[in-house]
Design a protein around this motif. Structure first.
Motif, mmCIF file in Angstrom:
data_model
loop_
_atom_site.group_PDB
_atom_site.id
_atom_site.type_symbol
_atom_site.label_atom_id
_atom_site.label_comp_id
_atom_site.label_asym_id
_atom_site.label_seq_id
_atom_site.Cartn_x
_atom_site.Cartn_y
_atom_site.Cartn_z
ATOM 1 N N ARG A 92 0.838 -1.351 -0.459
ATOM 2 C CA ARG A 92 0.138 -0.024 -0.215
ATOM 3 C C ARG A 92 0.700 1.646 -0.274
ATOM 4 O O ARG A 92 0.555 2.063 -1.284
ATOM 5 C CB ARG A 92 -1.189 -0.183 1.056
ATOM 6 C CG ARG A 92 -2.094 1.079 1.300
ATOM 7 C CD ARG A 92 -2.450 1.488 2.534
ATOM 8 N NE ARG A 92 -3.669 3.013 2.210
ATOM 9 C CZ ARG A 92 -4.508 3.111 2.102
ATOM 10 N NH1 ARG A 92 -5.409 1.449 2.349
ATOM 11 N NH2 ARG A 92 -5.723 3.825 1.871
ATOM 12 N N SER A 96 1.002 3.983 -3.063
ATOM 13 C CA SER A 96 0.609 5.574 -2.293
ATOM 14 C C SER A 96 1.249 5.321 -3.076
ATOM 15 O O SER A 96 1.388 7.669 -3.807
ATOM 16 C CB SER A 96 -0.058 5.290 -0.749
ATOM 17 O OG SER A 96 -0.549 5.092 -0.487
ATOM 18 N N TRP A 122 -7.416 -2.222 0.248
ATOM 19 C CA TRP A 122 -8.155 -0.432 -1.256
ATOM 20 C C TRP A 122 -8.263 -0.018 -1.875
ATOM 21 O O TRP A 122 -7.464 1.672 -2.082
ATOM 22 C CB TRP A 122 -6.444 -0.928 -1.700
ATOM 23 C CG TRP A 122 -5.356 -1.763 -0.703
ATOM 24 C CD1 TRP A 122 -4.449 -1.767 0.494
ATOM 25 C CD2 TRP A 122 -4.052 -2.808 -1.617
ATOM 26 N NE1 TRP A 122 -3.046 -2.261 0.555
ATOM 27 C CE2 TRP A 122 -4.038 -2.974 -0.544
ATOM 28 C CE3 TRP A 122 -4.194 -3.199 -2.619
ATOM 29 C CZ2 TRP A 122 -2.219 -3.888 0.067
ATOM 30 C CZ3 TRP A 122 -2.798 -4.523 -2.840
ATOM 31 C CH2 TRP A 122 -2.082 -4.657 -1.799
ATOM 32 N N GLU A 123 -10.054 0.265 -1.524
ATOM 33 C CA GLU A 123 -10.551 1.147 -2.114
ATOM 34 C C GLU A 123 -10.850 1.896 -1.865
ATOM 35 O O GLU A 123 -10.325 3.513 -2.567
ATOM 36 C CB GLU A 123 -12.026 0.643 -2.182
ATOM 37 C CG GLU A 123 -12.568 -1.132 -2.000
ATOM 38 C CD GLU A 123 -12.359 -1.906 -0.291
ATOM 39 O OE1 GLU A 123 -13.414 -2.829 -0.265
ATOM 40 O OE2 GLU A 123 -11.957 -2.373 -0.478
ATOM 41 N N ASP A 124 -9.970 2.995 -1.036
ATOM 42 C CA ASP A 124 -9.801 4.703 -0.034
ATOM 43 C C ASP A 124 -8.942 4.556 -1.316
ATOM 44 O O ASP A 124 -8.671 5.686 -1.443
ATOM 45 C CB ASP A 124 -9.387 4.611 1.212
ATOM 46 C CG ASP A 124 -8.383 4.031 1.916
ATOM 47 O OD1 ASP A 124 -8.572 2.637 1.334
ATOM 48 O OD2 ASP A 124 -7.376 4.728 2.258
ATOM 49 N N ASP A 127 -10.953 5.655 -7.121
ATOM 50 C CA ASP A 127 -12.417 6.489 -7.433
ATOM 51 C C ASP A 127 -13.047 5.552 -7.517
ATOM 52 O O ASP A 127 -14.567 6.059 -7.701
ATOM 53 C CB ASP A 127 -12.090 7.696 -8.368
ATOM 54 C CG ASP A 127 -10.852 8.155 -7.730
ATOM 55 O OD1 ASP A 127 -11.051 8.961 -6.477
ATOM 56 O OD2 ASP A 127 -9.791 8.523 -8.835
#
Length: 206
Positions: A92, A96, A122-124, A127
């Protein structure tokens, strides 16, 4: 910048979708490749994995022997969770960082391909989520011809993943891949055109 999360089970056809984006010069972040990077000597994840699973998972060249490690966690949910609790945050972090770099470079659209997008939470980072689904028995046939897996081993791998129903319920765009390559490509094209309309409408509202 708009980020698409692309996910799906084994032999679902994710690579065909990523090829579609790459042909249009849209950056694709491959979470599996980032996973390999987290195992490299010198990284924090590397040290933590060895600390958790022992020095005997280290190959003579100093890298983590993923086959030995895989043998430790396969079929052992508690051990697998112990591993993913270490590795997924490392992936992640790298994802990022890449997203930030692509945004700084002025990219309007980026794809994050991750088979474990939902499992890792990790959906956040994205979009919208595109889910590629294939009937399990068709996936078994593809794994047999592509990877040489016997049907029972293939079914065991498929059964260990999220079901199509779970993925569909959590996805925004669903691409079904039970037919030919040409049919899959036509569905990707349809999803692409719908995306262009959505992005155009969003730009108009802004």
């Amino acid at each position: 910048m708009h980020v698409i999360g692309l996910t799906g089970g084994i032999a679902s056809g994710k690579s065909t979708v990523t090829s579609f984006f790459r042909e249009r010069n849209i950056p694709v972040i491959d979470a599996d490749q980032l996973g390999h990077r987290t195992y490299e000597p010198g990284t924090e994840t590397y040290e933590r994995v060895i600390e958790a699973f022992g020095r005997d998972i280290v190959a003579p060249d100093g890298t983590i022997d993923r086959r030995v490690l895989g043998g430790r966690v396969f079929g052992r949910p508690d051990e697998l969770k112990r591993l993913t609790d270490i590795v997924w945050p490392g992936i992640r972090k790298l994802a990022s960082e890449q997203l930030a770099e692509f945004e700084a470079a002025g990219n309007q659209l980026v794809v994050l391909e991750a088979a474990v997008l939902f499992e890792a939470g990790w959906e956040d980072l994205v979009d919208e989520v595109w889910v590629v689904v294939v009937d399990p028995e068709i996936a078994v046939q593809r794994l047999a011809s592509r990877n040489g897996l016997d049907p029972e081993a293939a079914r065991a791998r498929i059964a260990s993943q999220l079901s199509n129903e779970e993925r569909i319920a959590r996805g925004d765009v669903v691409i079904e891949n039970n037919g030919t390559l040409e049919e899959l490509q036509a569905r990707i094209q349809q999803a692409w055109e719908a995306l262009q309309e959505r992005l155009h409408d969003a730009a108009g509202r802004n």
